[in-house]
Each structure stands twice: as structure tokens, then as C-alpha cells.
Design a protein around this motif. Structure first.
Motif, short mmCIF file in Angstrom:
data_model
loop_
_atom_site.label_atom_id
_atom_site.label_comp_id
_atom_site.label_asym_id
_atom_site.label_seq_id
_atom_site.Cartn_x
_atom_site.Cartn_y
_atom_site.Cartn_z
N LEU A 157 13.85 2.30 53.66
CA LEU A 157 12.95 1.86 54.73
C LEU A 157 13.72 1.54 56.02
O LEU A 157 13.20 1.75 57.12
CB LEU A 157 12.14 0.64 54.28
CG LEU A 157 11.14 0.95 53.17
CD1 LEU A 157 10.49 -0.33 52.67
CD2 LEU A 157 10.09 1.94 53.63
N GLY A 158 14.94 1.06 55.89
CA GLY A 158 15.77 0.85 57.07
C GLY A 158 16.11 2.16 57.76
O GLY A 158 16.16 2.23 58.99
N MET A 159 16.35 3.19 56.97
CA MET A 159 16.60 4.52 57.55
C MET A 159 15.37 5.01 58.31
O MET A 159 15.48 5.53 59.42
CB MET A 159 16.94 5.53 56.45
CG MET A 159 18.22 5.30 55.76
SD MET A 159 19.52 6.11 56.65
CE MET A 159 20.83 5.96 55.48
N VAL A 160 14.20 4.85 57.72
CA VAL A 160 12.96 5.28 58.36
C VAL A 160 12.78 4.54 59.69
O VAL A 160 12.52 5.16 60.73
CB VAL A 160 11.74 5.07 57.43
CG1 VAL A 160 10.44 5.27 58.18
CG2 VAL A 160 11.83 5.99 56.23
N ALA A 161 12.90 3.23 59.66
CA ALA A 161 12.70 2.44 60.88
C ALA A 161 13.79 2.75 61.91
O ALA A 161 13.51 2.84 63.11
CB ALA A 161 12.70 0.95 60.55
N GLY A 162 15.01 2.94 61.45
CA GLY A 162 16.12 3.18 62.37
C GLY A 162 16.03 4.53 63.07
O GLY A 162 16.37 4.64 64.25
N PRO A 210 5.11 -4.48 52.15
CA PRO A 210 4.27 -3.87 51.10
C PRO A 210 5.07 -3.16 50.01
O PRO A 210 4.57 -2.98 48.91
CB PRO A 210 3.38 -2.88 51.86
CG PRO A 210 4.08 -2.62 53.14
CD PRO A 210 4.88 -3.85 53.44
N PHE A 211 6.30 -2.77 50.33
CA PHE A 211 7.12 -2.05 49.35
C PHE A 211 8.02 -2.97 48.54
O PHE A 211 8.80 -2.50 47.71
CB PHE A 211 7.96 -0.98 50.06
CG PHE A 211 7.15 0.12 50.65
CD1 PHE A 211 6.66 1.13 49.85
CD2 PHE A 211 6.85 0.14 52.00
CE1 PHE A 211 5.91 2.15 50.38
CE2 PHE A 211 6.10 1.15 52.55
CZ PHE A 211 5.62 2.16 51.74
N ARG A 212 7.96 -4.29 48.83
CA ARG A 212 8.80 -5.29 48.15
C ARG A 212 10.28 -4.90 48.23
O ARG A 212 11.02 -5.00 47.25
CB ARG A 212 8.35 -5.48 46.72
CG ARG A 212 6.96 -6.07 46.62
CD ARG A 212 6.56 -6.45 45.21
NE ARG A 212 7.16 -5.67 44.15
CZ ARG A 212 6.53 -4.78 43.41
NH1 ARG A 212 5.26 -4.56 43.59
NH2 ARG A 212 7.15 -4.13 42.45
N ALA A 213 10.69 -4.47 49.42
CA ALA A 213 12.08 -4.09 49.64
C ALA A 213 12.86 -5.29 50.15
O ALA A 213 12.29 -6.25 50.66
CB ALA A 213 12.14 -2.96 50.66
N ASN A 214 14.16 -5.22 50.02
CA ASN A 214 15.03 -6.28 50.48
C ASN A 214 15.07 -6.27 52.00
O ASN A 214 15.49 -5.29 52.61
CB ASN A 214 16.43 -6.08 49.90
CG ASN A 214 17.34 -7.23 50.20
OD1 ASN A 214 17.79 -7.38 51.31
ND2 ASN A 214 17.59 -8.04 49.18
#
Length: 182
Positions: free
Chosen positions: A58-63, A80-84
């Protein structure tokens, strides 16, 4: 008891601890204030074998996809994805002023290749009149967007896989060291 020399992984872990956003810094963010109770939930700040790879992806997507507010966006989509959350925020630094031009150029090239377009070259707007760059931007838009989506997808999947593999190897190393001590 002898201390072991610092490995590259140890240096990376120390750098990450120094640079990861803290709960307090996220609490003070004006952007996150309306959802702070959700973002600061303890389960989103634990490092587990499932939450860390999700955070990387998700950090890659946002970045890559979002040019501004990447850390806040990564924190919000981690919910929603319960990611760190800290890992998602840290991973957004994959894009910075040094890497962004290369990513955009690669995205344009990939998109133009996939669409088989003969769009103007990247340097052409400099030589054209004021309305010429708008036309170039209009022509470059579809290949750029398609390339960004493809690069984002590939990077997110690779990041997820490498983080999951890294987690597994780290745990295996810890188990091996524990069994050697016993």
C-alpha cells in the motif's frame, strides 16, 4: 558475552526506527485528525507477518500514484486492509525528487509501448509554443496513466512478495539462532 557486529539489516532496522512516523506525530497531523482514532488503533502499529507486506504494497501504491500527501494517503488506505501504518508511510519514500522523474519517464515509455502510440517525444514541449505543451500533455496522458498503473501494480506485488519473503527469512534466522543457543 561478545556482541556481534552490526549487519546491513541491523543498520536498516535502526534507520527505520529513527525515520518511521511515531504515533504522536500522526496524532498531530491535521489531515489525519478526523480519523485519528482509527489510524492510531494498536493493531495497525504491530509488526506481523501479514501487516508488514500489506503496508509495503500500500505504501508503494500511495507513493507512486499520488504526488502529494503520500504519507497521509498511505495511512488512510492502510485502515481497511489492516496494514501496518508505519511501514506503509515509510514505503512512500520510494518516490522522492530524485526518483520521480525516472518513474514518470518509465511509465510514459511503458504506456506508449503498450498503446503503440506515436506520441510526441518528452523534449518536444520545450520547443513548441504555449499551446503546444497542452497538446503534448493531452497526447501523453493516456500512456502515462496506463504506465503508472502498470508500474504501481508490479511494484506493489513485488514489494509484497519481497516483504513476505524477508519476514520469513528473518524469522527463520531468529529460530536458527535460538536453537543454536540451546
Amino acid at each position: 558475552m561478545a556482541t556481534r557486529p552490526m549487519t546491513t539489516w541491523d543498520r536498516f532496522a535502526a534507520w527505520s526506527r529513527r525515520n518511521l512516523p511515531t504515533r504522536e506525530s500522526m496524532e498531530k497531523s491535521r489531515i489525519l485528525r478526523p480519523v485519528a482514532h482509527r489510524v492510531l488503533a494498536p493493531e495497525l502499529w504491530r509488526f506481523t507477518r501479514r501487516s508488514v507486506p500489506r503496508g509495503v504494497a500500500l505504501g508503494m501504491v500511495a507513493g507512486i500514484l499520488f504526488p502529494v500527501g503520500q504519507i497521509a494517503i498511505a495511512a488512510l488506505i492502510a485502515l481497511p486492509f489492516r496494514a501496518n501504518v508505519p511501514v506503509a508511510a515509510l514505503t512512500t519514500f520510494i518516490t522522492n525528487p530524485l526518483t520521480t522523474p525516472f518513474i514518470l519517464f518509465a511509465a510514459y515509455q511503458v504506456g506508449a509501448w503498450l498503446l503503440r502510440t506515436n506520441a510526441p517525444t518528452v523534449a518536444q514541449p520545450v520547443a513548441e509554443a504555449a499551446t503546444g505543451w497542452l497538446q503534448w500533455l493531452w497526447n501523453a496522458g493516456p500512456p502515462l496513466v496506463l504506465g503508472l498503473l502498470l508500474i504501481t501494480t508490479v511494484c506493489a506485488l513485488l514489494g509484497y512478495g519481497l516483504a513476505a519473503l524477508g519476514w520469513r527469512l528473518w524469522i527463520a534466522r531468529k529460530w536458527k539462532a535460538r536453537h543454536q543457543r540451546d
